[in-house]
Write an enzyme that holds these catalytic residues in place. Sequence first.
Site, PDB file in Angstrom:
ATOM      1  CE  LYS A 187      57.138  75.342  -6.512  1.00 21.73           C
ATOM      2  NZ  LYS A 187      56.617  76.452  -5.817  1.00 21.73           N
ATOM      3  CG  HIS A 197      57.974  85.068  -8.276  1.00 23.40           C
ATOM      4  ND1 HIS A 197      58.065  84.257  -7.172  1.00 23.40           N
ATOM      5  CD2 HIS A 197      58.199  84.260  -9.355  1.00 23.40           C
ATOM      6  CE1 HIS A 197      58.317  83.012  -7.566  1.00 23.40           C
ATOM      7  NE2 HIS A 197      58.410  82.997  -8.878  1.00 23.40           N
ATOM      8  CD1 TRP A 241      52.248  81.767  -7.246  1.00 22.05           C
ATOM      9  CD2 TRP A 241      50.072  81.865  -6.763  1.00 22.05           C
ATOM     10  NE1 TRP A 241      51.628  80.710  -7.864  1.00 22.05           N
ATOM     11  CE2 TRP A 241      50.297  80.748  -7.582  1.00 22.05           C
ATOM     12  CE3 TRP A 241      48.769  82.131  -6.331  1.00 22.05           C
ATOM     13  CZ2 TRP A 241      49.280  79.877  -7.984  1.00 22.05           C
ATOM     14  CZ3 TRP A 241      47.756  81.265  -6.724  1.00 22.05           C
ATOM     15  CH2 TRP A 241      48.012  80.155  -7.538  1.00 22.05           C
ATOM     16  CB  SER A 250      60.388  80.233  -8.820  1.00 19.32           C
ATOM     17  OG  SER A 250      59.015  80.445  -8.893  1.00 19.32           O
TER      18      SER A 250
HETATM   19  C1  GCU Z   1      54.139  79.323 -10.809  1.00 20.69           C
HETATM   20  C2  GCU Z   1      53.872  78.258  -9.770  1.00 20.69           C
HETATM   21  C3  GCU Z   1      54.826  78.356  -8.597  1.00 20.69           C
HETATM   22  C4  GCU Z   1      56.260  78.405  -9.074  1.00 20.69           C
HETATM   23  C5  GCU Z   1      56.412  79.462 -10.139  1.00 20.69           C
HETATM   24  C6  GCU Z   1      57.778  79.442 -10.827  1.00 20.69           C
HETATM   25  O1  GCU Z   1      53.811  80.573 -10.307  1.00 20.69           O
HETATM   26  O2  GCU Z   1      52.536  78.377  -9.365  1.00 20.69           O
HETATM   27  O3  GCU Z   1      54.668  77.257  -7.718  1.00 20.69           O
HETATM   28  O4  GCU Z   1      57.116  78.615  -7.988  1.00 20.69           O
HETATM   29  O5  GCU Z   1      55.484  79.262 -11.175  1.00 20.69           O
HETATM   30  O6  GCU Z   1      58.501  78.478 -10.754  1.00 20.69           O
HETATM   31  O7  GCU Z   1      58.069  80.419 -11.518  1.00 20.69           O
END
Ligand code: GCU
Length: 433
Positions: free
Chosen positions: A271, A413, A358, A267
């Site tokens: 990144k 997720h 998402w 998540s």
């Molecule tokens: C949120 C956010 C995402 C991220 C995620 C996470 O959903 O919008 O960009 O990847 O949190 O880190 O759990």
Amino acid sequence: MRRCLSHFFTITLSIWTAGNLLAQVPKPIYNEAKIPPHELPDPFVQFDGTPVKTATDWRTKRRPEIMEAFAREMYGRSPKAPSHVTSKLVNRDKNALGGKAVREEIDITLADGESPLTMRILIFRPKGKENVPAFLTLNFGGNHSVSSDPGISLNKNWMRNRSDRGYVDNKATEKTRGTAASRWPAEMIVDRGYALATIYYGDIDPDFDDGFKNGIHAYHYDKGQEKLRPDQWGSIAAWAWGLSRALDFLETTKSVDASRVAVFGHSRLGKTSLWAGASDDRFALVISNDSGCGGAALNRRRIGESVTRINTSFPHWFCDNFVKYNHNENALPVDQHLLIAAIAPRPVYIASAIEDQWADPKGEFLSARNADPVYRLLGTDGLGGKKPQDESPAVDHALKTGTIGYHVRTGKHDVTDYDWTQYMDFADRHLKK
Ligand code: GCU
């Protein structure tokens, strides 16, 4: 107490402001037909129009300008590595995980000075072995959340509240031990001959928008500087920088082979692992799990989370220059396939989950697909086979024989054993001697 109160007000104010701003962000789109018209930046054309014809052109001209654009416009520029890292063993158990592993925690100094900043790395490694390959990762809930092993120290730093899991008053309680263990199959990892090394990401920079007063950023201000410049590092870049400092430390150990470290993240931390892997070519393999917007997913598609939305909800993740691309993705000189390409020719694995729209699973695959030609120019087989496939593979059919791995699995997720099995199969091919 004063500090606590002011922290409370800062957080409450930022939640309130973010809530108001969010109401102004257009609704997310999930329909391919609604994707705005766009063209991806061509990996093989420099910003001034000069074609990229050879691997040398890529290495000496195109890749540096791409990395410069990502640093300046998106993640922000990070400071150089400190000249040395100091570390101190905090605890060790030579018979962890039922006797098959050694468990250690070590404090690594990120910044010296009157009030030094340290991060604590937890390592599980196969007993009786040295120089093993490793997975290096950041975690969301403290090292103690990764395993219920009571010998792991309870992290005392700021944590996001989640009372159902025992995170209250922005602190972890004893109840939070092992709460994320399903994402960290330490035993399975050690059984396959790897070490698992992990750090709480908040040790490096607490994940809330406070104008970068806490965490590592303020240690790097110039004299008299009180605010980051628009091209200076946001939190993602800071977490990635911390991963590089962890690698500096691993280079000083005998137990882990620092030349065979896979950087992994889920998540927002996916990144982070991509930016860490692109910025620091000592990482031998890079893994992004459900990283989505700002990670592996293409910005120009705007499916699910958009640039506008991420900059509004999480203003501290990227540098301020990134805000220029709200509703304006086509103006970005780069897109995320170029971030994957910047990792080439080192192996990279991108994973999506089919219910995680998402994060735009298809956009994540398309990044991999559009990075493939760069991998091939540099003499690897990219996504594998003579020619890469244009379509995302079927759900639960991992592409893991090439230098770029990809899968989209059933479910939401998360990080699952299925994900880890693919990563270890992939790592066996690239990191095992
Ligand atoms: C949120 C956010 C995402 C991220 C995620 C996470 O959903 O919008 O960009 O990847 O949190 O880190 O759990």
